[in-house]
Design a protein around this motif. Structure first.
Motif, PDB file in Angstrom:
ATOM      1  N   UNK A  73     -19.809 171.543  10.825  1.00  0.00           N
ATOM      2  CA  UNK A  73     -18.897 171.976  11.889  1.00  0.00           C
ATOM      3  C   UNK A  73     -19.011 171.121  13.141  1.00  0.00           C
ATOM      4  N   UNK A  74     -17.913 171.010  13.867  1.00  0.00           N
ATOM      5  CA  UNK A  74     -17.899 170.360  15.171  1.00  0.00           C
ATOM      6  C   UNK A  74     -18.116 171.442  16.229  1.00  0.00           C
ATOM      7  N   UNK A  75     -18.960 171.145  17.205  1.00  0.00           N
ATOM      8  CA  UNK A  75     -19.148 172.045  18.336  1.00  0.00           C
ATOM      9  C   UNK A  75     -18.268 171.574  19.497  1.00  0.00           C
ATOM     10  N   UNK A  76     -18.064 172.420  20.521  1.00  0.00           N
ATOM     11  CA  UNK A  76     -17.327 171.965  21.700  1.00  0.00           C
ATOM     12  C   UNK A  76     -17.952 170.732  22.352  1.00  0.00           C
ATOM     13  N   UNK A  77     -19.285 170.641  22.305  1.00  0.00           N
ATOM     14  CA  UNK A  77     -19.950 169.463  22.860  1.00  0.00           C
ATOM     15  C   UNK A  77     -19.571 168.201  22.089  1.00  0.00           C
ATOM     16  N   UNK A  78     -19.539 168.299  20.757  1.00  0.00           N
ATOM     17  CA  UNK A  78     -19.127 167.155  19.941  1.00  0.00           C
ATOM     18  C   UNK A  78     -17.740 166.676  20.348  1.00  0.00           C
ATOM     19  N   UNK A  79     -16.810 167.622  20.415  1.00  0.00           N
ATOM     20  CA  UNK A  79     -15.420 167.276  20.720  1.00  0.00           C
ATOM     21  C   UNK A  79     -15.304 166.692  22.122  1.00  0.00           C
ATOM     22  N   UNK A  80     -15.980 167.334  23.091  1.00  0.00           N
ATOM     23  CA  UNK A  80     -15.905 166.848  24.475  1.00  0.00           C
ATOM     24  C   UNK A  80     -16.447 165.433  24.595  1.00  0.00           C
ATOM     25  N   UNK A  81     -17.589 165.176  23.935  1.00  0.00           N
ATOM     26  CA  UNK A  81     -18.162 163.824  24.023  1.00  0.00           C
ATOM     27  C   UNK A  81     -17.252 162.798  23.355  1.00  0.00           C
ATOM     28  N   UNK A  82     -16.692 163.114  22.216  1.00  0.00           N
ATOM     29  CA  UNK A  82     -15.781 162.183  21.546  1.00  0.00           C
ATOM     30  C   UNK A  82     -14.571 161.883  22.434  1.00  0.00           C
ATOM     31  N   UNK A  83     -14.021 162.908  23.074  1.00  0.00           N
ATOM     32  CA  UNK A  83     -12.872 162.689  23.955  1.00  0.00           C
ATOM     33  C   UNK A  83     -13.249 161.796  25.133  1.00  0.00           C
ATOM     34  N   UNK A  84     -14.419 162.039  25.723  1.00  0.00           N
ATOM     35  CA  UNK A  84     -14.875 161.213  26.835  1.00  0.00           C
ATOM     36  C   UNK A  84     -15.149 159.779  26.390  1.00  0.00           C
ATOM     37  N   UNK A  85     -15.713 159.624  25.208  1.00  0.00           N
ATOM     38  CA  UNK A  85     -16.004 158.287  24.700  1.00  0.00           C
ATOM     39  C   UNK A  85     -14.723 157.499  24.485  1.00  0.00           C
ATOM     40  N   UNK A  86     -13.713 158.144  23.915  1.00  0.00           N
ATOM     41  CA  UNK A  86     -12.420 157.470  23.732  1.00  0.00           C
ATOM     42  C   UNK A  86     -11.846 157.064  25.083  1.00  0.00           C
ATOM     43  N   UNK A  87     -11.865 157.983  26.052  1.00  0.00           N
ATOM     44  CA  UNK A  87     -11.294 157.691  27.364  1.00  0.00           C
ATOM     45  C   UNK A  87     -12.022 156.546  28.056  1.00  0.00           C
ATOM     46  N   UNK A  88     -13.355 156.561  28.005  1.00  0.00           N
ATOM     47  CA  UNK A  88     -14.130 155.511  28.665  1.00  0.00           C
ATOM     48  C   UNK A  88     -13.959 154.168  27.972  1.00  0.00           C
ATOM     49  N   UNK A  89     -13.922 154.183  26.653  1.00  0.00           N
ATOM     50  CA  UNK A  89     -13.767 152.927  25.919  1.00  0.00           C
ATOM     51  C   UNK A  89     -12.404 152.314  26.167  1.00  0.00           C
ATOM     52  N   UNK A  90     -11.376 153.138  26.169  1.00  0.00           N
ATOM     53  CA  UNK A  90     -10.034 152.623  26.439  1.00  0.00           C
ATOM     54  C   UNK A  90      -9.937 152.004  27.833  1.00  0.00           C
ATOM     55  N   UNK A  91     -10.762 152.489  28.763  1.00  0.00           N
ATOM     56  CA  UNK A  91     -10.710 151.956  30.127  1.00  0.00           C
ATOM     57  C   UNK A  91     -11.492 150.657  30.268  1.00  0.00           C
ATOM     58  N   UNK A  92     -12.560 150.460  29.477  1.00  0.00           N
ATOM     59  CA  UNK A  92     -13.372 149.255  29.645  1.00  0.00           C
ATOM     60  C   UNK A  92     -12.830 148.071  28.844  1.00  0.00           C
ATOM     61  N   UNK A  93     -12.083 148.308  27.772  1.00  0.00           N
ATOM     62  CA  UNK A  93     -11.600 147.197  26.950  1.00  0.00           C
ATOM     63  C   UNK A  93     -10.736 146.209  27.731  1.00  0.00           C
ATOM     64  N   UNK A  94      -9.837 146.648  28.624  1.00  0.00           N
ATOM     65  CA  UNK A  94      -9.073 145.665  29.415  1.00  0.00           C
ATOM     66  C   UNK A  94      -9.957 144.778  30.277  1.00  0.00           C
ATOM     67  N   UNK A  95     -11.101 145.302  30.727  1.00  0.00           N
ATOM     68  CA  UNK A  95     -12.040 144.491  31.509  1.00  0.00           C
ATOM     69  C   UNK A  95     -12.611 143.382  30.636  1.00  0.00           C
ATOM     70  N   UNK A  96     -13.039 143.733  29.450  1.00  0.00           N
ATOM     71  CA  UNK A  96     -13.617 142.743  28.541  1.00  0.00           C
ATOM     72  C   UNK A  96     -12.581 141.712  28.114  1.00  0.00           C
ATOM     73  N   UNK A  97     -11.328 142.129  28.000  1.00  0.00           N
ATOM     74  CA  UNK A  97     -10.266 141.200  27.620  1.00  0.00           C
ATOM     75  C   UNK A  97     -10.050 140.103  28.665  1.00  0.00           C
ATOM     76  N   UNK A  98     -10.444 140.365  29.917  1.00  0.00           N
ATOM     77  CA  UNK A  98     -10.237 139.394  30.994  1.00  0.00           C
ATOM     78  C   UNK A  98     -11.294 138.300  31.013  1.00  0.00           C
ATOM     79  N   UNK A  99     -12.406 138.513  30.334  1.00  0.00           N
ATOM     80  CA  UNK A  99     -13.542 137.592  30.455  1.00  0.00           C
ATOM     81  C   UNK A  99     -13.216 136.168  30.007  1.00  0.00           C
ATOM     82  N   UNK A 100     -12.526 135.939  28.878  1.00  0.00           N
ATOM     83  CA  UNK A 100     -12.270 134.548  28.470  1.00  0.00           C
ATOM     84  C   UNK A 100     -11.511 133.730  29.509  1.00  0.00           C
TER      85      UNK A 100
END
Length: 207
Positions: free
Chosen positions: A55-82
């Motif tokens: 089973x998934x707990x509310x903590x599991x779901x909340x962390x996954x949602x936060x991880x998706x949100x944070x990752x989507x925000x940092x990828x454009x930063x990494x794309x600028x490096x080259x």
């Protein structure tokens, strides 16, 4: 201006946020900025469901949602490096971090789908600790060379530190085996990436 926003408010998620979002985000001087109070999330809490691995707990779901949100925000930063630096070490680090984050993003989205959580991002538009704002991303786009590298180092360090804190909390408080395994990997990889970032930043400092 950065306005930290709390994640969905359920009792089981509170412990995760205490170790994560409540930690605050570093300002340019490196001091912690306390998180401001935020309005309740508009999206209803997801109802945990079972998957073949448990089973998934509310903590599991909340962390996954936060991880998706944070990752989507940092990828454009990494794309600028080259284009922002010609330093091969910075380019190599950014490529390695980006590859790992894209893999984690794929796994997080797959687990969220298995959990039955809504497909919408409850953190859309939120500037939480560890996230790069639109203004900061614009400043990165206009910088090159050493100033760009300093900005990337600051934002990437804030992102990785926050990710490691939250992943550690999710690993300890989560229930779904595949999700806590992903949290353990995120914490382990983020710690290693922080160490590489520190070594690279140290090498860039004038003697």
């Amino acid at each position: 201006m950065r306005t930290p926003v709390a994640a969905p408010t359920t009792l089981l998620v509170a412990a995760l946020l205490l170790a994560g979002c409540a930690a605050g985000s570093p300002d340019p001087a490196g001091t912690a900025t306390p998180s401001a109070a935020a309005p309740p999330a508009t999206a209803p809490p997801a109802v945990p469901t079972a998957s073949p691995t448990g089973p998934f707990s509310p903590t599991d779901v909340a962390w996954l949602q936060l991880t998706v949100a944070m990752t989507e925000r940092v990828l454009p930063v990494l794309d600028l490096v080259p284009n922002g630096t010609t330093d091969p070490d910075w380019r190599r680090l950014a490529a390695q971090v980006e590859a790992g984050h894209r893999a984690d993003l794929t796994r997080s989205r797959r687990l969220l789908a298995e959990s039955g959580a809504p497909a919408t991002n409850p953190h859309e538009g939120h500037d939480m600790p560890g996230m790069v704002t639109a203004e900061e991303l614009a400043a990165l786009r206009s910088a090159t060379g050493a100033p760009f590298e300093r900005l990337v180092a600051r934002h990437l360090r804030a992102h990785l530190a926050q990710s490691v804190r939250m992943a550690g909390a999710a690993q300890r408080a989560g229930a779904h085996p595949a999700t806590t395994a992903l949290a353990a990997a995120v914490a382990r990889d983020g710690t290693a990436e922080l160490a590489r970032l520190d070594r690279l930043s140290e090498a860039d400092r004038p003697a």
